[in-house]
Design an enzyme around this catalytic site. Sequence first.
Site, PDB file in Angstrom:
ATOM      1  N   HIS A  50       0.858  -1.189   0.000  1.00  0.00           N
ATOM      2  CA  HIS A  50       0.000   0.000   0.000  1.00  0.00           C
ATOM      3  C   HIS A  50       0.896   1.243   0.000  1.00  0.00           C
ATOM      4  O   HIS A  50       2.110   1.145   0.156  1.00  0.00           O
ATOM      5  CB  HIS A  50      -0.908   0.008   1.243  1.00  0.00           C
TER       6      HIS A  50
HETATM    7  C1  T46 Z   1       2.649   0.424   7.054  1.00  0.00           C
HETATM    8  C2  T46 Z   1       3.443  -0.805   7.278  1.00  0.00           C
HETATM    9  C3  T46 Z   1       4.914  -0.514   7.381  1.00  0.00           C
HETATM   10  C4  T46 Z   1      -4.328  -0.636  13.714  1.00  0.00           C
HETATM   11  O1  T46 Z   1      -5.441  -0.823  14.261  1.00  0.00           O
HETATM   12  N1  T46 Z   1      -3.539   0.388  14.140  1.00  0.00           N
HETATM   13  C5  T46 Z   1      -2.331   0.655  13.585  1.00  0.00           C
HETATM   14  O2  T46 Z   1      -1.656   1.599  14.012  1.00  0.00           O
HETATM   15  C6  T46 Z   1      -1.898  -0.167  12.505  1.00  0.00           C
HETATM   16  C7  T46 Z   1      -0.569   0.124  11.829  1.00  0.00           C
HETATM   17  C8  T46 Z   1      -2.690  -1.197  12.088  1.00  0.00           C
HETATM   18  N2  T46 Z   1      -3.885  -1.429  12.712  1.00  0.00           N
HETATM   19  C9  T46 Z   1      -4.664  -2.610  12.299  1.00  0.00           C
HETATM   20  C10 T46 Z   1      -5.274  -2.544  10.921  1.00  0.00           C
HETATM   21  C11 T46 Z   1      -5.336  -3.992  10.515  1.00  0.00           C
HETATM   22  O3  T46 Z   1      -6.521  -4.582  10.995  1.00  0.00           O
HETATM   23  O4  T46 Z   1      -3.805  -3.741  12.292  1.00  0.00           O
HETATM   24  C12 T46 Z   1      -4.175  -4.639  11.261  1.00  0.00           C
HETATM   25  C13 T46 Z   1      -2.988  -4.941  10.369  1.00  0.00           C
HETATM   26  O5  T46 Z   1      -2.643  -3.769   9.611  1.00  0.00           O
HETATM   27  P1  T46 Z   1      -2.019  -3.848   8.152  1.00  0.00           P
HETATM   28  O6  T46 Z   1      -2.559  -5.025   7.444  1.00  0.00           O
HETATM   29  O7  T46 Z   1      -2.192  -2.507   7.504  1.00  0.00           O
HETATM   30  O8  T46 Z   1      -0.482  -4.103   8.482  1.00  0.00           O
HETATM   31  P2  T46 Z   1       0.754  -4.104   7.498  1.00  0.00           P
HETATM   32  O9  T46 Z   1       1.829  -4.833   8.196  1.00  0.00           O
HETATM   33  O10 T46 Z   1       0.387  -4.553   6.128  1.00  0.00           O
HETATM   34  O11 T46 Z   1       1.183  -2.551   7.367  1.00  0.00           O
HETATM   35  C14 T46 Z   1       1.642  -1.838   8.501  1.00  0.00           C
HETATM   36  C15 T46 Z   1       0.914  -0.496   8.608  1.00  0.00           C
HETATM   37  O12 T46 Z   1      -0.498  -0.714   8.660  1.00  0.00           O
HETATM   38  C16 T46 Z   1       1.227   0.403   7.450  1.00  0.00           C
HETATM   39  O13 T46 Z   1       0.784   1.705   7.716  1.00  0.00           O
HETATM   40  O14 T46 Z   1       3.096   1.364   6.422  1.00  0.00           O
HETATM   41  O15 T46 Z   1       3.038  -1.587   8.402  1.00  0.00           O
END
Ligand code: T46
Length: 134
Positions: A50
């Site tokens: 993303h």
């Molecule tokens: C990024 C990369 C480096 C939250 O509720 N609060 C938070 O602060 C974050 C970061 C995530 N979440 C929840 C949202 C989803 O349900 O945690 C779950 C996993 O998030 P996501 O699939 O977006 O995680 P990654 O590892 O793909 O990405 C993360 C960050 O979301 C993103 O901003 O830049 O790490």
Amino acid sequence: MKKGLVKLIKTPSFTTDGTLTQLQSPDIPFEIRRVYFIQGVSVGAVRGAHTHKETIQVLFCIQGDIKIALDDGNRKEIVLLDKPNIGILLEPGVWHEMQDFKKDTILLILASKKHEPEDYVRSYEDFLNSYAKS
Ligand code: T46
């Protein structure tokens, strides 16, 4: 030499018995509104895929190592993070994937904004059409 897609951020670390690493202003070039960390990811997994509309982040791999694949819509680059005191400044408009997690990898992220799902662009097509930095 071409400029990289991200700026490297080197922070002071102090080794006595173990290592203490300091993350503070102005090495972190924005007001920190959120800190989160990612650990225990399956070996070889890929996360991310993303870009952000506004959030600026600094990523540190504080244990193990990780590859960060970057894409500004024009150029692609892979950065290896393998030192706890060397991170990357990830600006909006750069598509990123975290690749090749190891068993012990811990990724620490400092962010300029609170978590807002609307700040994410998860469609690569939308990214290329409207949000790519290049
Ligand atoms: C990024 C990369 C480096 C939250 O509720 N609060 C938070 O602060 C974050 C970061 C995530 N979440 C929840 C949202 C989803 O349900 O945690 C779950 C996993 O998030 P996501 O699939 O977006 O995680 P990654 O590892 O793909 O990405 C993360 C960050 O979301 C993103 O901003 O830049 O790490």
